[in-house]
Design a protein around this motif. Structure first.
Motif, PDB file in Angstrom:
ATOM      1  N   SER A 176       0.838  -1.201   0.000  1.00  0.00           N
ATOM      2  CA  SER A 176       0.000   0.000   0.000  1.00  0.00           C
ATOM      3  C   SER A 176       0.874   1.252   0.000  1.00  0.00           C
ATOM      4  O   SER A 176       0.563   2.243  -0.671  1.00  0.00           O
ATOM      5  N   SER A 177       2.004   1.206   0.718  1.00  0.00           N
ATOM      6  CA  SER A 177       2.915   2.348   0.750  1.00  0.00           C
ATOM      7  C   SER A 177       3.559   2.582  -0.609  1.00  0.00           C
ATOM      8  O   SER A 177       3.682   3.721  -1.065  1.00  0.00           O
ATOM      9  N   ALA A 178       3.987   1.490  -1.250  1.00  0.00           N
ATOM     10  CA  ALA A 178       4.619   1.630  -2.568  1.00  0.00           C
ATOM     11  C   ALA A 178       3.644   2.211  -3.584  1.00  0.00           C
ATOM     12  O   ALA A 178       4.024   3.048  -4.421  1.00  0.00           O
ATOM     13  N   ILE A 179       2.386   1.779  -3.511  1.00  0.00           N
ATOM     14  CA  ILE A 179       1.370   2.299  -4.438  1.00  0.00           C
ATOM     15  C   ILE A 179       1.128   3.779  -4.183  1.00  0.00           C
ATOM     16  O   ILE A 179       1.073   4.591  -5.121  1.00  0.00           O
ATOM     17  N   LEU A 180       1.004   4.161  -2.917  1.00  0.00           N
ATOM     18  CA  LEU A 180       0.779   5.572  -2.593  1.00  0.00           C
ATOM     19  C   LEU A 180       1.967   6.443  -3.004  1.00  0.00           C
ATOM     20  O   LEU A 180       1.788   7.527  -3.574  1.00  0.00           O
ATOM     21  N   ALA A 181       3.180   5.980  -2.703  1.00  0.00           N
ATOM     22  CA  ALA A 181       4.368   6.764  -3.043  1.00  0.00           C
ATOM     23  C   ALA A 181       4.511   6.909  -4.554  1.00  0.00           C
ATOM     24  O   ALA A 181       4.803   8.001  -5.060  1.00  0.00           O
ATOM     25  N   SER A 182       4.287   5.824  -5.281  1.00  0.00           N
ATOM     26  CA  SER A 182       4.406   5.857  -6.750  1.00  0.00           C
ATOM     27  C   SER A 182       3.331   6.756  -7.359  1.00  0.00           C
ATOM     28  O   SER A 182       3.617   7.565  -8.253  1.00  0.00           O
ATOM     29  N   ALA A 183       2.104   6.606  -6.874  1.00  0.00           N
ATOM     30  CA  ALA A 183       0.995   7.423  -7.394  1.00  0.00           C
ATOM     31  C   ALA A 183       1.223   8.897  -7.088  1.00  0.00           C
ATOM     32  O   ALA A 183       0.908   9.774  -7.898  1.00  0.00           O
ATOM     33  N   SER A 184       1.772   9.170  -5.903  1.00  0.00           N
ATOM     34  CA  SER A 184       2.049  10.552  -5.522  1.00  0.00           C
ATOM     35  C   SER A 184       3.081  11.181  -6.447  1.00  0.00           C
ATOM     36  O   SER A 184       2.940  12.331  -6.882  1.00  0.00           O
TER      37      SER A 184
END
Length: 241
Positions: free
Chosen positions: A152-160
């Motif tokens: 979930s963190s990787a998805i949020l960081a990448s999307a950000s």
């Protein structure tokens, strides 16, 4: 006679010194073996703390990439511990502390604005990571209960990074990730570095992408990697494969 005695004493001293050096070398190697994985967990925690400071100082790009580096370190520490037969209670605690720092607090700050509702969302995200870590064990071998927080963190960081910090996009993704983390769905252990060669290549690609952090395709790489775990957990990422 005196020379023979002196020579004998010298050789005895040299032998003791050699044995002492050998014992010291063995102790150093043993210390490194037992703490290599712990060092990776501490490095993950340092990435999380650095990301927190970056977010608080307005360095959004750096904050996101530090979370992604923590993602790589977290995937590696368990593999190193098992490979070196150095699993321990201390290592498990360090891993949890590092995960909460990097994938809980640091990631939640990517959602932080001056808006009250965004701050509430930050707290909800941290709490969901806390719940996820507390109920880490599913009771089923090689399975997690709830989405592992690193994804979930990787998805949020990448999307950000890809959206330039677009809060509308991040709010929607954050809510979805919270629901995935606190769900009762089962996800397989993702022993990326202890599985097929192609998974190791994917990991190596992630390491290479760190050096291309100024290019959007690097973020796409992490985003697709993490989403594939959610969409095809068993068919792609099960450690039994």
């Amino acid at each position: 006679m005196i020379l023979l005695t002196a020579s004998s004493d010298f050789f005895q001293y040299a032998n003791k010194l050699l044995l002492s050096d050998h014992a010291t070398g063995f102790q150093i190697k043993e210390f490194v073996r037992k703490n290599a994985a712990n060092a990776l967990s501490v490095a993950n925690m340092v990435m999380g703390m650095a990301s927190i400071l970056s977010s608080l100082n307005g360095h959004h790009h750096a904050a996101c990439w530090l979370v992604l580096i923590g993602y790589l370190l977290d995937l590696a520490d368990g593999a190193v511990a098992r490979q070196l037969n150095a699993c321990s209670a201390l290592g498990a605690k360090l891993d949890d502390f590092a995960d909460f720092t990097t994938f809980g607090i640091a990631t939640s700050l990517l959602l932080r604005t001056s808006d009250l509702l965004d701050n509430v969302l930050c707290m909800c995200y941290v709490l969901s990571v806390f719940v996820r870590l507390c109920f880490f064990s599913s009771g089923i071998p090689f399975m997690y209960r709830g989405l592992p927080c690193i994804y979930s963190s990787a998805i949020l960081a990448s999307a950000s990074l890809l959206s330039g910090g677009n809060m509308t996009v991040l709010r929607v993704i954050a809510v979805a990730m919270i629901l995935f983390m606190i769900s009762q769905n089962f996800y397989p252990h993702d022993k990326v570095l202890e599985s097929q060669t192609w998974k190791k290549v994917v990991y190596a690609g992630g390491v290479a992408m760190v050096f291309c952090s100024s290019f959007p395709p690097a973020c796409v790489y992490y985003l697709l990697w993490s989403i594939s775990y959610i969409l095809f957990p068993t068919s792609l990422w099960s450690c039994k494969l």
